[in-house]
Design an enzyme around this catalytic site. Structure first.
Site, PDB file in Angstrom:
ATOM      1  N   SER A  52       0.725  -1.408   0.330  1.00  8.26           N
ATOM      2  CA  SER A  52       0.202  -0.114  -0.003  1.00  8.26           C
ATOM      3  C   SER A  52       0.581   0.972   0.062  1.00  8.26           C
ATOM      4  O   SER A  52       1.587   1.255   0.928  1.00  8.26           O
ATOM      5  CB  SER A  52      -0.692  -0.108   0.878  1.00  8.26           C
ATOM      6  OG  SER A  52      -1.531   1.451   1.842  1.00  8.26           O
ATOM      7  N   ARG A  54      -1.500   5.084  -0.646  1.00  8.37           N
ATOM      8  CA  ARG A  54      -2.087   5.678  -0.119  1.00  8.37           C
ATOM      9  C   ARG A  54      -2.909   5.466   0.735  1.00  8.37           C
ATOM     10  O   ARG A  54      -3.216   6.143   1.942  1.00  8.37           O
ATOM     11  CB  ARG A  54      -3.272   6.049  -1.303  1.00  8.37           C
ATOM     12  CG  ARG A  54      -2.934   6.751  -2.601  1.00  8.37           C
ATOM     13  CD  ARG A  54      -3.881   6.743  -3.292  1.00  8.37           C
ATOM     14  NE  ARG A  54      -2.655   4.930  -3.820  1.00  8.37           N
ATOM     15  CZ  ARG A  54      -2.127   5.630  -4.158  1.00  8.37           C
ATOM     16  NH1 ARG A  54      -1.386   6.185  -5.067  1.00  8.37           N
ATOM     17  NH2 ARG A  54      -1.275   4.010  -4.617  1.00  8.37           N
ATOM     18  N   THR A  55      -3.536   4.135   1.667  1.00 12.32           N
ATOM     19  CA  THR A  55      -3.555   3.906   2.663  1.00 12.32           C
ATOM     20  C   THR A  55      -3.083   3.532   3.970  1.00 12.32           C
ATOM     21  O   THR A  55      -3.389   4.285   4.451  1.00 12.32           O
ATOM     22  CB  THR A  55      -4.897   2.194   2.284  1.00 12.32           C
ATOM     23  OG1 THR A  55      -5.131   2.416   1.081  1.00 12.32           O
ATOM     24  CG2 THR A  55      -4.600   1.705   3.957  1.00 12.32           C
ATOM     25  N   ARG A 103      -6.216  -4.175   5.948  1.00 10.13           N
ATOM     26  CA  ARG A 103      -6.296  -4.593   4.471  1.00 10.13           C
ATOM     27  C   ARG A 103      -5.544  -6.326   4.872  1.00 10.13           C
ATOM     28  O   ARG A 103      -4.283  -6.469   4.545  1.00 10.13           O
ATOM     29  CB  ARG A 103      -5.183  -4.005   4.104  1.00 10.13           C
ATOM     30  CG  ARG A 103      -4.235  -4.079   2.455  1.00 10.13           C
ATOM     31  CD  ARG A 103      -3.815  -3.231   1.325  1.00 10.13           C
ATOM     32  NE  ARG A 103      -4.850  -2.628   1.518  1.00 10.13           N
ATOM     33  CZ  ARG A 103      -4.239  -1.888  -0.175  1.00 10.13           C
ATOM     34  NH1 ARG A 103      -2.969  -1.877  -0.322  1.00 10.13           N
ATOM     35  NH2 ARG A 103      -5.764   0.014  -0.666  1.00 10.13           N
ATOM     36  N   HIS A 130     -13.699  -2.035  -0.891  1.00 10.33           N
ATOM     37  CA  HIS A 130     -12.722  -0.898  -0.802  1.00 10.33           C
ATOM     38  C   HIS A 130     -13.465   0.033   0.254  1.00 10.33           C
ATOM     39  O   HIS A 130     -13.330   1.176  -0.795  1.00 10.33           O
ATOM     40  CB  HIS A 130     -11.888  -1.315  -1.786  1.00 10.33           C
ATOM     41  CG  HIS A 130     -10.214  -0.033  -1.023  1.00 10.33           C
ATOM     42  ND1 HIS A 130     -10.060  -0.052  -0.139  1.00 10.33           N
ATOM     43  CD2 HIS A 130      -9.188   0.613  -2.262  1.00 10.33           C
ATOM     44  CE1 HIS A 130      -8.647   0.912  -0.031  1.00 10.33           C
ATOM     45  NE2 HIS A 130      -8.951   0.905  -1.322  1.00 10.33           N
ATOM     46  N   GLN A 133     -11.605   3.665   0.579  1.00  4.15           N
ATOM     47  CA  GLN A 133     -11.988   4.507  -0.917  1.00  4.15           C
ATOM     48  C   GLN A 133     -12.963   4.829  -1.472  1.00  4.15           C
ATOM     49  O   GLN A 133     -13.845   6.624  -2.181  1.00  4.15           O
ATOM     50  CB  GLN A 133     -11.325   3.097  -1.633  1.00  4.15           C
ATOM     51  CG  GLN A 133     -11.387   3.930  -3.497  1.00  4.15           C
ATOM     52  CD  GLN A 133      -9.827   4.982  -3.528  1.00  4.15           C
ATOM     53  OE1 GLN A 133      -9.403   4.361  -2.668  1.00  4.15           O
ATOM     54  NE2 GLN A 133      -9.874   6.100  -3.943  1.00  4.15           N
ATOM     55  N   ASN A 161     -12.864  -5.252  -6.288  1.00  4.99           N
ATOM     56  CA  ASN A 161     -13.282  -5.214  -5.670  1.00  4.99           C
ATOM     57  C   ASN A 161     -13.781  -3.404  -5.270  1.00  4.99           C
ATOM     58  O   ASN A 161     -14.625  -3.157  -4.580  1.00  4.99           O
ATOM     59  CB  ASN A 161     -12.093  -5.454  -3.813  1.00  4.99           C
ATOM     60  CG  ASN A 161     -10.803  -4.942  -4.566  1.00  4.99           C
ATOM     61  OD1 ASN A 161     -10.618  -4.057  -5.968  1.00  4.99           O
ATOM     62  ND2 ASN A 161      -9.992  -5.201  -4.122  1.00  4.99           N
ATOM     63  N   ASP A 222     -10.254   1.923 -12.901  1.00  4.40           N
ATOM     64  CA  ASP A 222      -8.738   0.848 -12.016  1.00  4.40           C
ATOM     65  C   ASP A 222      -7.866  -0.322 -12.818  1.00  4.40           C
ATOM     66  O   ASP A 222      -8.148  -0.918 -13.704  1.00  4.40           O
ATOM     67  CB  ASP A 222      -9.629   0.032 -10.906  1.00  4.40           C
ATOM     68  CG  ASP A 222      -8.485  -1.387  -9.941  1.00  4.40           C
ATOM     69  OD1 ASP A 222      -7.989  -0.232  -9.601  1.00  4.40           O
ATOM     70  OD2 ASP A 222      -9.459  -1.557  -8.473  1.00  4.40           O
ATOM     71  N   SER A 226      -5.267  -7.052 -10.503  1.00  3.08           N
ATOM     72  CA  SER A 226      -5.541  -6.474  -8.796  1.00  3.08           C
ATOM     73  C   SER A 226      -4.623  -7.443  -7.829  1.00  3.08           C
ATOM     74  O   SER A 226      -3.986  -8.061  -8.334  1.00  3.08           O
ATOM     75  CB  SER A 226      -6.910  -6.583  -7.793  1.00  3.08           C
ATOM     76  OG  SER A 226      -7.560  -5.574  -8.428  1.00  3.08           O
ATOM     77  N   MET A 227      -4.022  -6.161  -6.896  1.00  4.10           N
ATOM     78  CA  MET A 227      -2.984  -7.356  -6.138  1.00  4.10           C
ATOM     79  C   MET A 227      -3.605  -8.607  -5.715  1.00  4.10           C
ATOM     80  O   MET A 227      -5.355  -9.130  -5.730  1.00  4.10           O
ATOM     81  CB  MET A 227      -2.787  -6.860  -4.780  1.00  4.10           C
ATOM     82  CG  MET A 227      -2.126  -4.848  -4.645  1.00  4.10           C
ATOM     83  SD  MET A 227      -1.925  -4.625  -3.233  1.00  4.10           S
ATOM     84  CE  MET A 227      -3.582  -3.576  -3.026  1.00  4.10           C
ATOM     85  N   CYS A 262      -8.656   4.420  -8.359  1.00  2.00           N
ATOM     86  CA  CYS A 262      -8.040   5.170  -7.312  1.00  2.00           C
ATOM     87  C   CYS A 262      -6.729   5.087  -7.404  1.00  2.00           C
ATOM     88  O   CYS A 262      -6.457   5.477  -5.615  1.00  2.00           O
ATOM     89  CB  CYS A 262      -8.698   3.349  -6.096  1.00  2.00           C
ATOM     90  SG  CYS A 262      -8.183   2.238  -7.547  1.00  2.00           S
ATOM     91  N   LEU A 263      -6.110   4.463  -7.652  1.00  2.00           N
ATOM     92  CA  LEU A 263      -4.809   4.221  -7.862  1.00  2.00           C
ATOM     93  C   LEU A 263      -4.120   3.186  -6.910  1.00  2.00           C
ATOM     94  O   LEU A 263      -4.821   2.881  -5.626  1.00  2.00           O
ATOM     95  CB  LEU A 263      -4.426   5.984  -7.349  1.00  2.00           C
ATOM     96  CG  LEU A 263      -3.890   6.895  -7.888  1.00  2.00           C
ATOM     97  CD1 LEU A 263      -3.442   8.789  -8.046  1.00  2.00           C
ATOM     98  CD2 LEU A 263      -3.711   7.363  -9.839  1.00  2.00           C
ATOM     99  N   ARG A 290      -8.446  10.067   0.462  1.00  2.00           N
ATOM    100  CA  ARG A 290      -8.424   9.749   1.348  1.00  2.00           C
ATOM    101  C   ARG A 290      -8.497   9.855   2.459  1.00  2.00           C
ATOM    102  O   ARG A 290      -9.127   8.840   3.906  1.00  2.00           O
ATOM    103  CB  ARG A 290      -7.678   8.405   1.037  1.00  2.00           C
ATOM    104  CG  ARG A 290      -7.421   7.662  -0.746  1.00  2.00           C
ATOM    105  CD  ARG A 290      -8.750   6.544  -0.175  1.00  2.00           C
ATOM    106  NE  ARG A 290      -8.788   5.428   0.797  1.00  2.00           N
ATOM    107  CZ  ARG A 290      -8.032   4.433   1.026  1.00  2.00           C
ATOM    108  NH1 ARG A 290      -7.447   4.168  -0.672  1.00  2.00           N
ATOM    109  NH2 ARG A 290      -7.771   3.594   1.729  1.00  2.00           N
TER     110      ARG A 290
END
Ligand code: CP
Ligand code: NVA
Length: 305
Positions: A52, A54-55, A103, A130, A133, A161, A222, A226-227, A262-263, A290
């Site tokens: 992560s 941003r989070t 997370r 999420h 977000q 998500n 997005d 994804s991860m 969302c980046l 955020r």
């Protein structure tokens, strides 16, 4: 009863509106450098099973600015569910900290964490959703438009998500939401049906992005992988042909639409560098918010507002 924020639907519509109002107020206080420390002597454990930027930064900075101390626990620190059972970590961390942010890969682990924790748990992304977000996103839309009336949001890309959280928001606030995705990449079926059955928002799935974006106020995308799905990235680049948010797609809205993401963004994959850098792009306002939206969520959960 302690409260958790694992899904947008954990808040009522009134609470969502209150969160936006509080985010706006706390954002102004931080900008003015007011001495406002509601989390003085409080600690927050931040459990990360995934990477992560941003989070981590927004939660840690936000909590610090409000007087608290946040502890970063990276993927190799706790190894939640592997080194130690989720329900044990939930109770141990609750003995030290006032609030937990997590997370995780598995959404079920998030539910279990909240069930066994005696302090509020905030979801900082799971494979399923999420919520922080999308709260920040809607707050950003509210700031830019000044209202949320007659809003059409078109998400173009993977039904992931992020989309599941948009569909949860559509159960609480009225707007028109379209997910334009390839046929094999639809959002969670149950979440989609629940959003439809709530009867509040118009929610649709489309496989024709150019037609779907017509009259969109917001075009949102997005990453295609994804991860946890990065090994599928090359295959997905083929299967998502036609779903890139580029200048042509933005022009197809026929309107002065805003672009959101969302980046982190993979430039020239799900969107182009030119769209991210265009005047329509509000991705960095979105990233900043955020912190403000999460501060408001934390204040509400911890009974400070
Ligand atoms: N948007 C978002 O959650 O970014 P990170 O994965 O960097 O936290
Ligand atoms: N769908 C993306 C969002 C990243 C913030 C992921 O889960 O990797």
């Amino acid at each position: 009863m302690k409260r958790d924020f694992l899904h947008i639907t954990d808040f009522t519509a009134d609470e969502i509106h209150e969160t936006f109002a509080l985010a706006r107020e706390v954002k102004a206080r931080l900008k003015n450098r007011e001495d406002y420390k509601p989390f003085k002597d409080h600690t927050m454990a931040m459990i990360f099973a995934k990477p992560s930027a941003r989070t981590r930064i927004s939660f840690e900075t936000g909590f610090f600015r409000l007087g608290g101390h946040a502890i970063y626990l990276g993927p190799s620190d706790i190894s939640i569910g592997k080194r130690e059972a989720v329900k044990d970590i939930a109770r141990v961390v609750s003995r030290y900290n006032d609030v937990i942010m997590a997370r995780l890969f598995s959404h079920e682990h998030g539910l279990e964490l909240a069930q066994y924790a005696s302090v509020p748990v905030v979801n900082g992304l799971t494979d399923y959703n999420h919520p922080c977000q999308i709260m920040a996103d809607m707050f950003t839309i509210l700031e830019h438009r000044g209202h949320l009336n007659d809003l059409k949001v078109v998400y173009v890309g993977d039904g992931n998500n992020i989309v599941n959280s948009w569909l949860r928001l559509a159960q609480r606030l009225p707007f028109h939401f379209v997910c334009a995705c390839p046929e094999n990449y639809q959002p969670d079926a149950r979440t989609f049906v629940e959003a439809q059955q709530a009867g509040l928002s118009m929610v649709e799935v489309s496989h024709a992005p150019l037609a779907a974006v017509k009259d969109a106020d917001i075009v949102y995308t997005d990453v295609w992988a994804s991860m946890g799905q990065k090994e599928e990235a090359e295959k997905r680049k083929i299967e998502f042909q036609g779903f890139q948010v580029n200048d042509e797609l933005m022009a197809a809205t026929g309107k002065e639409s805003l672009f959101m993401h969302c980046l982190p963004v993979e430039r020239d994959v799900e969107t182009t560098d030119s769209v991210v850098e265009s005047p329509a792009s509000i991705v960095f306002d979105e990233a900043e918010n955020r912190m403000h939206a999460q501060n408001a969520i934390l204040l509400k959960l911890c009974g400070k507002a």
